[in-house]
Design an enzyme around this catalytic site. Structure first.
Site, PDB file in Angstrom:
ATOM      1  N   HIS A  85      43.819  -2.354  62.773  1.00 60.88           N
ATOM      2  CA  HIS A  85      44.526  -3.067  61.706  1.00 60.88           C
ATOM      3  C   HIS A  85      44.615  -4.575  61.934  1.00 60.88           C
ATOM      4  CE1 HIS A  85      47.501  -1.662  58.363  1.00 60.88           C
ATOM      5  NE2 HIS A  85      46.699  -2.618  57.934  1.00 60.88           N
ATOM      6  N   ASP A 108      51.730   2.541  56.129  1.00 58.62           N
ATOM      7  CA  ASP A 108      51.504   2.651  57.569  1.00 58.62           C
ATOM      8  C   ASP A 108      52.660   3.391  58.229  1.00 58.62           C
ATOM      9  OD1 ASP A 108      50.701   2.126  60.244  1.00 58.62           O
ATOM     10  OD2 ASP A 108      50.012   0.116  59.711  1.00 58.62           O
ATOM     11  N   HIS A 110      53.367   2.487  61.204  1.00 56.59           N
ATOM     12  CA  HIS A 110      53.828   1.423  62.095  1.00 56.59           C
ATOM     13  C   HIS A 110      54.041   0.135  61.311  1.00 56.59           C
ATOM     14  CE1 HIS A 110      51.161   4.228  64.328  1.00 56.59           C
ATOM     15  NE2 HIS A 110      52.141   4.181  65.217  1.00 56.59           N
ATOM     16  N   ASP A 112      53.576  -2.990  62.600  1.00 57.39           N
ATOM     17  CA  ASP A 112      52.618  -4.020  63.009  1.00 57.39           C
ATOM     18  C   ASP A 112      53.252  -5.409  62.947  1.00 57.39           C
ATOM     19  OD1 ASP A 112      50.876  -1.914  63.239  1.00 57.39           O
ATOM     20  OD2 ASP A 112      49.782  -2.347  61.386  1.00 57.39           O
ATOM     21  N   HIS A 125      46.543  -5.212  67.238  1.00 56.47           N
ATOM     22  CA  HIS A 125      46.664  -4.416  66.010  1.00 56.47           C
ATOM     23  C   HIS A 125      48.117  -4.072  65.708  1.00 56.47           C
ATOM     24  CE1 HIS A 125      46.986   0.071  67.302  1.00 56.47           C
ATOM     25  NE2 HIS A 125      47.419  -0.682  68.283  1.00 56.47           N
ATOM     26  N   ASP A 212      46.725   2.100  56.154  1.00 51.77           N
ATOM     27  CA  ASP A 212      46.417   2.626  57.485  1.00 51.77           C
ATOM     28  C   ASP A 212      46.402   4.145  57.388  1.00 51.77           C
ATOM     29  OD1 ASP A 212      46.544   3.527  60.208  1.00 51.77           O
ATOM     30  OD2 ASP A 212      47.367   1.582  60.797  1.00 51.77           O
ATOM     31  N   ASP A 214      46.895   6.299  59.525  1.00 53.32           N
ATOM     32  CA  ASP A 214      47.971   6.984  60.257  1.00 53.32           C
ATOM     33  C   ASP A 214      49.274   7.016  59.473  1.00 53.32           C
ATOM     34  OD1 ASP A 214      49.494   4.636  60.828  1.00 53.32           O
ATOM     35  OD2 ASP A 214      48.451   4.328  62.727  1.00 53.32           O
ATOM     36  N   GLU A 257      41.700   2.005  60.486  1.00 55.27           N
ATOM     37  CA  GLU A 257      42.039   2.868  61.631  1.00 55.27           C
ATOM     38  C   GLU A 257      41.369   4.251  61.591  1.00 55.27           C
ATOM     39  OE1 GLU A 257      43.735   2.030  64.360  1.00 55.27           O
ATOM     40  OE2 GLU A 257      44.784   0.181  63.817  1.00 55.27           O
TER      41      GLU A 257
END
Length: 283
Positions: A85, A108, A110, A112, A125, A212, A214, A257
């Protein structure tokens, strides 16, 4: 009209499997047409463990920014298939060159949003949003592609968060950034969250979407390097994309990702290819 841009960057995360993202997609769909931006590799100068592979990440992101900006100026919509990312620093910077006010949605698990003093890994990332907001100590990250922040905190939105570091939570609250944890999506319903997001983006000129993989449940989308239990379904992420495209001025989309090394039966790869078909119907 869209233009697919692909990059095999992995040095912002140091997950070697991600470097095969485009290779596997080409194997599954030899007719896939895209501009390939290879990952740049530079000799480290700082050797700062808080910023692993800094020079390489910046070089790759800058090249991506230049390629994406060229497409935007030609009135094409960049669809960016990226590795880790960190590369979205470049694609979002490109989008920001075209407008006075850019909105960004980060789909996402996360945030980030780590900075040098909060990162638990030193992997960049986990820092692109902080760089885009101009919160880093490192000028080269804050000033990637052009000097200064690429967006304002009030025009940044997250959805699907499940794994947020303590320092990131502080910055989310300190800068009053709109965010929806996955359990909030479950409790309130995706449609309710999307209504609030669409309303927030009524005051921006364009919207950049960064997806993303994930963000989704790893039992459904297994080909990711940093899986987090729970998460959105593939149908929900497609609903998010359709809603944003139909109700906000989307100018670019990142899909990031994808790690074929961790995929099962090419489930994740097929999701990426299906998502490209969905986007082709709009742009």
């Amino acid at each position: 009209m869209l233009q697919i841009i692909g990059c095999n960057n992995h040095l912002g995360e140091q997950a070697p499997g991600i470097a095969r993202n485009l290779t596997r997609l080409f194997e599954l769909n030899p007719a896939l047409e895209l501009i390939v931006v290879p990952e740049e590799q530079r000799e480290p100068k700082r050797n700062d463990p808080r910023l692993r592979n800094l020079e390489s990440v910046i070089a790759t992101s800058e090249t991506l920014a230049e390629v994406a900006q060229t497409q935007l100026e030609a009135e094409r919509t960049p669809i960016n298939i990226l590795g880790d990312h960190a590369a979205s620093m470049g694609t979002v910077a490109a989008s920001s060159t075209q407008v006075e006010t850019l909105g960004v949605i980060w789909i996402d698990a996360h945030a980030d949003l780590n900075v040098e003093t909060t990162t638990p890994s030193g992997n960049i990332h986990g820092m692109p949003v902080a760089a885009l907001l101009g919160l880093m100590e490192t000028p080269e990250l804050n000033n990637l592609h052009f000097e200064g922040p690429k967006l304002k905190p009030e025009n940044m939105v997250y959805i699907g968060l499940r794994d947020v570091d303590p320092g990131e939570k502080v910055l989310l609250e300190q800068h009053n950034i709109m965010h929806f944890y996955w359990d909030e999506v479950v409790a309130n319903g995706l449609e309710t969250c999307l209504e609030k997001i669409v309303e927030r983006f009524q005051t921006v000129d364009k919207v950049h979407v960064s997806l993303d993989l994930d963000s989704m449940d790893p039992q459904l989308i297994p080909g990711v390097s940093v899986p987090v239990k729970g998460g959105l379904t593939p149908a929900q992420t497609h609903q998010i994309l359709r809603t944003l495209i139909e109700q906000t001025p989307v100018c670019a989309v990142d899909i990031v990702e994808y790690n074929p090394q961790l995929d099962k039966d090419d489930i994740t790869a097929q999701y990426v290819l299906d998502t490209l078909e969905l986007l082709k119907a709009y742009f």
